[in-house]
Scaffold this active site. Structure first.
Site, PDB file in Angstrom:
ATOM      1  N   ARG A 187       2.324  -3.804  -0.823  1.00 56.62           N
ATOM      2  CA  ARG A 187       1.212  -3.096  -0.173  1.00 56.62           C
ATOM      3  C   ARG A 187       1.479  -1.595  -0.118  1.00 56.62           C
ATOM      4  O   ARG A 187       1.182  -0.919   0.869  1.00 56.62           O
ATOM      5  CB  ARG A 187       0.963  -3.644   1.244  1.00 56.62           C
ATOM      6  CG  ARG A 187       0.695  -5.120   1.301  1.00 56.62           C
ATOM      7  CD  ARG A 187      -0.580  -5.526   0.585  1.00 56.62           C
ATOM      8  NE  ARG A 187      -0.767  -6.962   0.663  1.00 56.62           N
ATOM      9  CZ  ARG A 187      -0.279  -7.838  -0.226  1.00 56.62           C
ATOM     10  NH1 ARG A 187       0.394  -7.399  -1.294  1.00 56.62           N
ATOM     11  NH2 ARG A 187      -0.468  -9.128  -0.078  1.00 56.62           N
ATOM     12  N   SER A 263      -6.244  -7.817   6.873  1.00 49.82           N
ATOM     13  CA  SER A 263      -4.912  -7.934   7.485  1.00 49.82           C
ATOM     14  C   SER A 263      -4.444  -6.573   7.978  1.00 49.82           C
ATOM     15  O   SER A 263      -4.345  -5.631   7.188  1.00 49.82           O
ATOM     16  CB  SER A 263      -3.916  -8.498   6.469  1.00 49.82           C
ATOM     17  OG  SER A 263      -4.277  -9.807   6.099  1.00 49.82           O
ATOM     18  N   GLU A 359      -0.914  -1.916   7.886  1.00 46.47           N
ATOM     19  CA  GLU A 359      -1.380  -1.713   6.509  1.00 46.47           C
ATOM     20  C   GLU A 359      -2.368  -0.554   6.395  1.00 46.47           C
ATOM     21  O   GLU A 359      -2.258   0.252   5.480  1.00 46.47           O
ATOM     22  CB  GLU A 359      -2.029  -2.990   5.967  1.00 46.47           C
ATOM     23  CG  GLU A 359      -1.044  -4.068   5.539  1.00 46.47           C
ATOM     24  CD  GLU A 359      -1.714  -5.127   4.673  1.00 46.47           C
ATOM     25  OE1 GLU A 359      -2.719  -4.807   3.995  1.00 46.47           O
ATOM     26  OE2 GLU A 359      -1.230  -6.269   4.683  1.00 46.47           O
TER      27      GLU A 359
END
Length: 363
Positions: A187, A263, A359
């Site tokens: 990520r 998320s 994130e």
């Protein structure tokens, strides 16, 4: 390796390209509520809709934008806006997709940065080019996919990545970057670190292998495929696409109905020694061994065990079906979502000795 200047001339079939604007159209005091998936009602001092690279260069060179901070927004699915943005927002709306070339081993498919990611994945399958089906229904645009190195259900974007085209804002130069230059991680990418605020991605090219192999071992996907009658047969790409869509819709809220950024936390990765100590205290901890010996933990499980699933702080809440997802139940602002995130991080740290990393980019 590192970047090289892009070739001159059109690189992708945009639609339509008949009009190249001669001047920049700025929108003052622009409302960003529709341009971030949390639905935060914040404003930008200036905004500019970018449908051609010429508009991008004109906008950043315009005297009215001199000295202003810049923010690039595509679908706004990976950002937490904590207040009004006192700068220039570039709204990436570049469109176009095509088969750029092919060889005996793969198709090379190019898409403009403003294309909707899920619609692009569906289009590749409709063209008979599988490979991205595990990444179906991830919110956002094609241009955001490399920044985050999006991934789901056993596949990361970098595994299908060939190259991208990006404009360096300081020089106006268009560059082609390969995977090594993008420095993909979990990520993560060059664009979230050293390249942040320096480049605007304008198109991405994916390599889709002709020797396609299904990835259907992820437990939720395997169960959905079995329920649809694919338990004893090898599923095709469309079946996997449909299974991923069904699982995501069952577990994750639609940002159009309930504000969220997918998320919110990365799954933390710890070393084997730390994991062994943790497992002695928490025998049921959900974990995934990595090739390098490290261990990835399920952040959702950690959050759930701390009692946060379904809990709220004001209008900011943890989704009742997926503890990884923070939501705006209506009227929340970015600061409230961040306060909720920090409370969760604190509790996970206190109980498990593990740090959760967000994130989304928080501004």
């Amino acid at each position: 390796m590192i970047t090289r200047p892009a070739a001159d001339g059109p690189h992708i079939s945009m639609s339509p390209m008949s009009h190249q604007p001669d001047s920049t159209s700025f929108l003052a005091d622009f409302r960003l509520q529709a341009h971030n998936t949390f639905g935060f009602d914040v404003r930008a001092r200036l905004a500019c809709r970018v449908e051609h690279e010429a508009q991008l260069l004109a906008a950043v060179r315009d005297p009215r934008a001199a000295g202003l901070r810049r923010l690039v927004l595509g679908g706004g699915s990976n950002v937490v806006l904590t207040g009004d943005f006192d700068g220039l927002v570039l709204l990436v709306a570049l469109r176009g997709r095509r088969l750029a070339r092919e060889d005996d081993e793969a198709w090379y498919v190019e898409a403009a940065a403003g294309e909707n990611w899920h619609e692009f994945v569906a289009w590749t399958l409709a063209q008979g080019m599988p490979g991205l089906e595990n990444l179906a229904l991830i919110p956002g645009t094609v241009g955001a996919a490399p920044i985050q190195n999006i991934g789901a259900y056993g596949l990361e974007m970098c595994e299908r990545f060939a190259s991208l085209r990006a404009v360096e804002l300081a020089t106006g130069e268009a560059r082609e970057l390969d995977a090594a230059a993008c420095r993909f991680g979990y990520r993560d990418s060059f664009f979230k670190r050293e390249g942040r605020d320096r480049f605007v991605i304008t198109s991405v090219t994916f390599r889709l292998p002709k020797a396609w192999v299904p990835r259907a071992s992820y437990a939720d996907i395997a169960r959905e495929l079995a329920a649809e009658g694919h338990g004893d047969t090898s599923p095709d790409a469309q079946a996997i696409f449909d299974a991923v869509v069904a699982v995501r819709r069952a577990k994750l809220p639609d940002p159009a109905q309930l504000g969220n950024a997918g998320s919110f936390f990365k799954n933390p990765v710890i070393d084997a020694v730390q994991f062994d100590a943790l497992q002695q205290r928490e025998p049921e901890v959900v974990s995934y061994r990595q090739p390098d010996g490290a261990v990835k933990l399920a952040a959702g499980w950690l959050i759930d065990r701390c009692g946060w699933k379904g809990r709220a702080m004001g209008a900011a809440a943890v989704h009742e079906r997926q503890a990884l997802v923070l939501v705006n139940r209506g009227g929340a602002n970015g600061a409230e979502v961040l306060a909720l995130a920090r409370a969760i991080q604190h509790d996970v740290r206190e109980r498990f000795g593990v740090e959760l990393e967000a994130e989304p980019v928080c501004l």
